[in-house]
Design an enzyme around this catalytic site. Structure first.
Site, PDB file in Angstrom:
ATOM      1  N   ASN A  11       0.858  -1.183   0.000  1.00  0.00           N
ATOM      2  CA  ASN A  11       0.000   0.000   0.000  1.00  0.00           C
ATOM      3  C   ASN A  11       0.905   1.249   0.000  1.00  0.00           C
ATOM      4  OD1 ASN A  11      -1.402   2.260   1.109  1.00  0.00           O
ATOM      5  ND2 ASN A  11      -3.065   0.904   1.692  1.00  0.00           N
ATOM      6  N   HIS A  14       1.026   6.200   1.945  1.00  0.00           N
ATOM      7  CA  HIS A  14       1.762   7.149   2.779  1.00  0.00           C
ATOM      8  C   HIS A  14       2.998   7.730   2.103  1.00  0.00           C
ATOM      9  CE1 HIS A  14      -1.254   6.839   5.666  1.00  0.00           C
ATOM     10  NE2 HIS A  14      -1.122   5.536   5.784  1.00  0.00           N
ATOM     11  N   HIS A  47      -5.489   3.686  -1.752  1.00  0.00           N
ATOM     12  CA  HIS A  47      -6.814   4.073  -1.250  1.00  0.00           C
ATOM     13  C   HIS A  47      -7.117   5.494  -1.718  1.00  0.00           C
ATOM     14  CE1 HIS A  47      -9.575   4.406   2.586  1.00  0.00           C
ATOM     15  NE2 HIS A  47     -10.206   4.730   1.470  1.00  0.00           N
ATOM     16  N   ARG A  49      -9.209   8.259  -1.248  1.00  0.00           N
ATOM     17  CA  ARG A  49     -10.192   8.715  -0.255  1.00  0.00           C
ATOM     18  C   ARG A  49     -11.034   9.856  -0.810  1.00  0.00           C
ATOM     19  NH1 ARG A  49     -10.350   8.077   5.233  1.00  0.00           N
ATOM     20  NH2 ARG A  49      -9.073   6.395   6.022  1.00  0.00           N
ATOM     21  N   ARG A  53      -6.796  12.875   0.754  1.00  0.00           N
ATOM     22  CA  ARG A  53      -5.731  13.317   1.660  1.00  0.00           C
ATOM     23  C   ARG A  53      -4.359  12.752   1.271  1.00  0.00           C
ATOM     24  NH1 ARG A  53      -7.338  10.129   7.164  1.00  0.00           N
ATOM     25  NH2 ARG A  53      -9.320  11.135   6.743  1.00  0.00           N
ATOM     26  N   GLU A  74      -8.528   0.628  -3.149  1.00  0.00           N
ATOM     27  CA  GLU A  74      -9.351   0.701  -1.933  1.00  0.00           C
ATOM     28  C   GLU A  74     -10.279   1.885  -2.070  1.00  0.00           C
ATOM     29  OE1 GLU A  74      -7.441   1.039   1.833  1.00  0.00           O
ATOM     30  OE2 GLU A  74      -6.270  -0.758   1.461  1.00  0.00           O
ATOM     31  N   THR A 105      -8.399   3.664   8.370  1.00  0.00           N
ATOM     32  CA  THR A 105      -9.633   2.879   8.351  1.00  0.00           C
ATOM     33  C   THR A 105      -9.794   2.182   9.705  1.00  0.00           C
ATOM     34  OG1 THR A 105      -9.075   2.486   6.040  1.00  0.00           O
ATOM     35  CG2 THR A 105     -10.946   1.276   6.933  1.00  0.00           C
ATOM     36  N   GLU A 155     -11.134  -9.154   3.066  1.00  0.00           N
ATOM     37  CA  GLU A 155      -9.871  -8.866   3.745  1.00  0.00           C
ATOM     38  C   GLU A 155     -10.215  -8.702   5.213  1.00  0.00           C
ATOM     39  OE1 GLU A 155      -7.149  -6.097   1.890  1.00  0.00           O
ATOM     40  OE2 GLU A 155      -6.557  -5.323   3.858  1.00  0.00           O
ATOM     41  N   HIS A 194      -3.894  -4.402   7.738  1.00  0.00           N
ATOM     42  CA  HIS A 194      -3.979  -3.275   8.655  1.00  0.00           C
ATOM     43  C   HIS A 194      -3.072  -3.479   9.872  1.00  0.00           C
ATOM     44  CE1 HIS A 194      -5.906   0.608   9.197  1.00  0.00           C
ATOM     45  NE2 HIS A 194      -5.450   0.444  10.418  1.00  0.00           N
TER      46      HIS A 194
END
Ligand code: PXP
Length: 251
Positions: A11, A14, A47, A49, A53, A74, A105, A155, A194
């Site tokens: 992922n 970030h 993801h 969003r 962000r 995502e 999340t 998931e 996660h």
């Protein structure tokens, strides 16, 4: 279904978080995705969003154009995200709950409670050949609802396991194990994600039903110290160690 190997979806959200802190184009999450693939990532997760962000629409365009591995998008189950998914047709879509104020999340999707809305949503994505995953807590009711709704996979949220210690953690591990076993019984592919780190990934990898992990924050954080390729290779080694442990009957 049990599997000898576990795929790693990296992922890259970030990387975009750091880029956006200065509003420019460095570090580039697409470049990070290409480095991740080179280091052994089996897929890339991003993801998009509602508040954009971290990952942007342009990142999704570029990832679709440049990736040689599947993109797992995502997304929240909104009309806007459905249109974006249908437009891009990523290999898979992972439906997550999304609240504007949350840091990340925070819990799984309430598939049982949102059945009527989600059923049509899942059908539309699947009709476009997008494989649909639902991000849920390892609860029987949610797993059964995901199967009934026609999802290709689930998931299981490993955040509660990651955030606890001692007995509570052992109980969370058991919940994940039972959830993964139920998925197998229902013939539902099962992934996990996660909060996974070097310290805890082996125990989850030792549950043989898991076929894929999606990991972001820890890998990107660790990349500051050792580089992204190194952090990915180390995570894959630990995942393989966990899988070996269960193959050798050590759990
Ligand atoms: N899977 C899902 C569905 C997520 O929402 C997230 C967080 O974006 C992850 C996996 C990755 O979690 P982490 O960044 O804690 O590794």
């Amino acid at each position: 279904m049990t599997s000898d190997k576990i795929r790693l979806g990296v992922n890259i959200d970030h990387v975009a978080t750091i880029r956006n802190a200065r509003g420019g184009c460095h570090p580039d999450p697409v470049k990070a995705a290409l480095v991740a693939v080179e280091a052994g990532a089996n897929g890339i997760t991003a993801h998009l969003r509602e508040d954009r962000r971290h990952i942007s629409d342009r990142d999704i365009d570029l990832l679709m154009a440049r990736l040689s591995v599947p993109l797992n998008l995502e997304m929240a189950a909104t009309a806007e995200m459905r249109d974006i998914a249908l437009d891009h047709k990523p290999a898979s879509a992972c439906i997550v709950p999304e609240k504007r104020q949350e840091l990340t999340t925070e819990g799984g999707l309430d598939v049982a409670g949102g059945y009527d809305h989600l059923a049509g949503y899942v059908t539309e994505l699947r009709a476009a050949n997008i494989s649909v995953s639902l991000f849920i807590d390892p609860e029987e009711q949610q797993i059964r609802a995901a199967k009934k709704i026609g999802a290709d996979k689930v998931e299981l949220h490993t955040g509660a396991y990651a955030d606890t210690t001692g007995r509570a953690r052992a109980a969370e591990l058991m919940r994940l194990k039972r959830g993964a076993e139920l998925c197998q019984t229902l013939d539902l592919e099962v992934h996990a994600g996660h909060g996974l780190t070097y310290d805890i990934v082996e125990d989850i990898a030792a549950i043989p039903q898991f076929t894929e992990f999606n990991i972001g924050h820890f890998l990107i954080g660790e990349a500051i110290f050792t580089g992204l390729a190194d952090s990915i290779r180390r995570m894959k080694t630990l995942m393989a160690n966990g899988r070996d442990r269960c193959r050798n009957g050590a759990i």
